[in-house]
Design an enzyme around this catalytic site. Structure first.
Site: not given
Length: 778
Positions: A319, A515, A519
């Site tokens: 990400d 995080d 996610d």
């Protein structure tokens, strides 16, 4: 009632005592027998050695039964057969030696596991159970379950912070080493965040809880640590697969020895040298040692399987926000309309924003506090999602966020908008009494360690790096270009991320790093999910196989190094031991190794490979850069100076913009101030790097060529600063700027700004991170 930690420790002690008892029960008969044999009492010697053999048969048989109940069959079967065989053929000394080897190997293995898992247990044992909560003037000790977001907590010296929050009344001096592995204490001033699980190493301070204890960072890490272990590691199953073919091979070789020689003694000799019970325990010792080392580096691994999978992964999916970027926007510039004071406008904006939970508002408040600006008490606060915050401050109506729909973009703001577009920055407009007077530019900066970390990850074995983000394509492509990524997908929804991770996992062993709450599904879909647990959501930590307990991406590279080294040591130990045992079996078949001598040889092999497996605790020496203590101190010093100087770099471009718009007396004054900064602060810093830091780095980096490029940058910085000084002297002599010099002056200012930004980034990525690498390798 005893806690799980106390129960675990108690069983550890009991297991350790039983191991010592077993070792003594086999070693004492061996010693007594040796003394009796030297004294000529052969019958007594044989009786003592036989007794030691019998002592070992009982636990060995139990280990076989336990393995069979788990549907596993290992070489403990060979140990039982060899012990029984030595009694059958009256090779009592060989039996006693095998007994000592067996008990000693298991004792060594147990000691190694206790040492390897003590770091994980330390996380559990230091978890707090109560907290001091203040309500009014009363401070009471309450259970953690009673803590709610918004409560004021008092943290005494030496106490562990029980939940996430923000410092409210003093400078907090914190020891974060249990989570981050960093030995240096850090300071958090009022308004800054504090994570649960860190230790108060200074005076008493107060904080406002932002989460319950159950939902805090440390609680999620503790839950993961409880699940950590190595029982299901694929490398351990590899050892079982070794045993699956090694057991029938041993029986076959023993049968051949008996068929060729007709001697049961020779067959028993084969069984004796093929008794590598502690040997195959070397694989789990290496894996558990890797888990221990990972925990010391700020990485909690759920189990050995996750560590082994990480060691053979080839695709990394990340990400963007909070992973390769900091996830915390920072103010890069505050611009004011002509006649307005940027500091005053920032103070007004922060006075309104201090009541907003939005990340941009938080960044504005943090910037104001960092500049020691006083915040007023705002009234009539209201917040409109997607638009901003409004309120009254000292009788003035202040709006922070988007421009009001009725307001036109002022002329002074057009350069600000251009910079925001070019830099992929967000703009928070400051409107006072319906008039736009200021603009705050904010960026979510790339993590300082990100480029070097991704280079390390490629070196460690990742050959495909992919970034997923819900952000716009422009900033995503900019990040991908800087980091050298293979693929980037922008505008991704959580469902899109899951599908992308599944596609990658179907083709290769894939690691996903994230995080946020969104996610968590993607982490669960990956072969190995890695959560940035220091600031990530509880959901992402719970869905992950690995949690980085510090907010640093470079810990993933450390985990990768540890995983590959541990797996390499595990396979190496098992393979080497099996090969040596096979050679000893051939020698025994040929009659070259009687049972007693074979037992001594096998014991030496077993101990050697277990000790080799313990090398996983130290880490791969090839990944370490040894730094002298004074060089490490220099790196920390110049890194701190970079943090102080970086805030002024943006002023170079601001001065250039000011002169480009109005090359007047005010522009000349701004250039005077900037030149003083260059002469008094920047150039002395660069000269000190050239004369002190770079010579100190020549040894660890293999020569002065490693810093030659940076030295050339120093020369360019000096040249541009000198040229700017010459323009300043000309302007002073003429009482203002000559139109013929403005273009070259602007080129120098803009060029120096670009060179310094690149130079700072290169030094931070290539040199300053070495101090952190050295601390982790110690």
């Amino acid at each position: 009632m005893a806690s799980p930690q106390e129960t675990h420790s108690r069983w550890d002690r009991i297991g350790g005592i039983l191991g010592i008892v077993l070792l003594a029960g086999t070693f004492v008969p061996l010693t007594v027998g040796a003394v009796a044999w030297l004294a000529g009492a052969r019958t007594l010697a044989d009786a003592a050695w036989a007794a030691g053999t019998v002592v070992a048969i009982v636990p060995a048989a139990w280990w076989v039964v336990t393995a069979l109940r788990r549907r596993r069959i290992g070489v403990d079967v060979i140990a039982v057969l060899s012990l029984a065989g030595t009694l059958w053929v009256h090779e009592y000394l060989a039996g006693a030696l095998i007994a000592v080897m067996l008990s000693g190997g298991h004792a060594l293995d147990a000691a190694a596991e206790r040492r390897a898992t003590r770091d994980l247990r330390a996380l559990l044992e230091r978890a707090p159970h109560t907290a001091r909560r203040r309500r009014g003037d009363e401070v009471r000790v309450v259970d953690l379950g009673e803590i709610a977001a918004g409560d004021t907590l008092v943290i005494a010296t030496g106490e562990v912070v029980p939940t996430d929050g923000r410092v409210t009344n003093a400078v907090a001096v914190l020891d974060e080493s249990a989570l981050t592995g960093e030995p240096l204490q850090v300071e958090r001033v009022a308004g800054e965040p504090v994570r649960s699980g860190v230790l108060n190493a200074g005076g008493v301070f107060e904080m406002r809880a932002t989460a319950t204890a159950e939902d805090s960072t440390y609680a999620g890490i503790v839950r993961l640590a409880r699940a950590a272990g190595a029982a299901t590691a694929p490398t351990v199953r590899l050892a079982d697969r070794f045993a699956a073919w090694f057991l029938p091979l041993t029986l076959a070789v023993a049968g051949i020895a008996y068929w060729v020689s007709g001697s049961l003694v020779r067959a028993v000799a084969v069984l004796v040298v093929a008794t590598p019970c502690p040997l195959l325990l070397a694989a789990p010792v290496a894996i558990v040692s890797g888990l221990s080392r990972a925990s010391r580096a700020g990485v909690v691994v759920r189990d050995g399987g996750a560590l082994e999978n990480l060691g053979r992964a080839t695709t990394l999916v990340m990400d963007k926000t909070g992973t390769v970027t900091a996830g915390r926007p920072v103010v890069t510039e505050v611009t004011a309309a002509p006649g307005s004071d940027p500091g005053e406008l920032l103070s007004l904006a922060a006075s309104v924003d201090q009541f907003s939970p939005h990340v941009l508002a938080e960044a504005i408040v943090t910037e104001a506090l960092a500049r020691d600006l006083e915040l007023a008490i705002a009234t009539g606060i209201s917040e409109r999602a997607g638009h901003g915050v409004t309120g009254e401050v000292d009788g003035r109506h202040v709006e922070v966020g988007k421009l009001p729909e009725r307001a036109a973009i002022p002329h002074w703001a057009r350069p600000v908008m251009n910079r925001a577009r070019l830099d992929s920055a967000a703009i928070a407009w400051i409107t006072v009494d319906d008039e736009p007077l200021g603009a705050v530019l904010l960026r979510d900066p790339l993590r300082r360690h990100a480029p070097r970390t991704l280079r390390r990850l490629r070196e460690a074995g990742f050959d495909r790096l992919v970034m997923l983000t819900g952000d716009r394509a422009e900033p995503a492509r900019e990040v991908a270009t800087v980091l050298g990524l293979d693929e980037v997908y922008a505008g991704q929804s959580p469902a899109d991320k899951v599908e992308a991770v599944r596609r990658e996992s179907d083709r290769h062993v894939t690691v996903m790093v994230g995080d946020g709450l969104n996610d968590a599904p993607a982490l669960a879909a990956a072969t190995v999910g890695v959560a940035m647990g220091a600031r990530g959501s509880t959901a992402s930590s719970e869905a992950a196989d690995i949690v980085l307990t510090t907010d640093r991406l470079d810990r993933l590279a450390d985990a990768m190094d540890i995983a590959r080294w541990s797996r390499r040591i595990a396979v190496q130990s098992a393979a080497a031991g099996m090969a040596l045992s096979l050679l000893a079996m051939i020698a025994a078949t040929a009659g070259l190794l009687p049972p007693a001598a074979g037992a001594l040889l096998q014991e030496a092999i077993d101990i050697a490979v277990i000790l080799n497996a313990l090398r996983a605790l130290r880490g791969n020496p090839a990944t370490r850069t040894d730094l002298p203590a004074d060089t490490e101190q220099l790196l920390r010093r110049f890194s701190t100076e970079h943090d102080l100087l970086r805030d002024t770099l943006a002023s170079l471009r601001a001065v250039a913009d000011r002169i480009a718009d109005h090359p007047d007396a005010d522009g000349l004054a701004a250039l005077e101030a900037m030149h003083r900064f260059l002469i008094e602060d920047l150039l002395p810093h660069e000269r000190a790097e050239e004369t002190q830091l770079y010579p100190a780095l020549a040894g660890p980096l293999g020569g002065s060529e490693a810093t030659a490029t940076m030295s050339r940058a120093h020369a360019e910085i000096q040249r541009l600063a000198t040229r700017i000084g010459t323009h300043l002297e000309l302007a002073r002599a003429r009482g203002g700027f000559d139109p013929d010099q403005v273009d070259d002056l602007l080129a120098c200012l803009y060029g120096l700004h670009a060179v310094l930004r690149l130079h700072f980034a290169q030094e931070e990525e290539n040199y300053f991170v070495l101090a952190a690498d050295e601390r982790r390798s110690s």
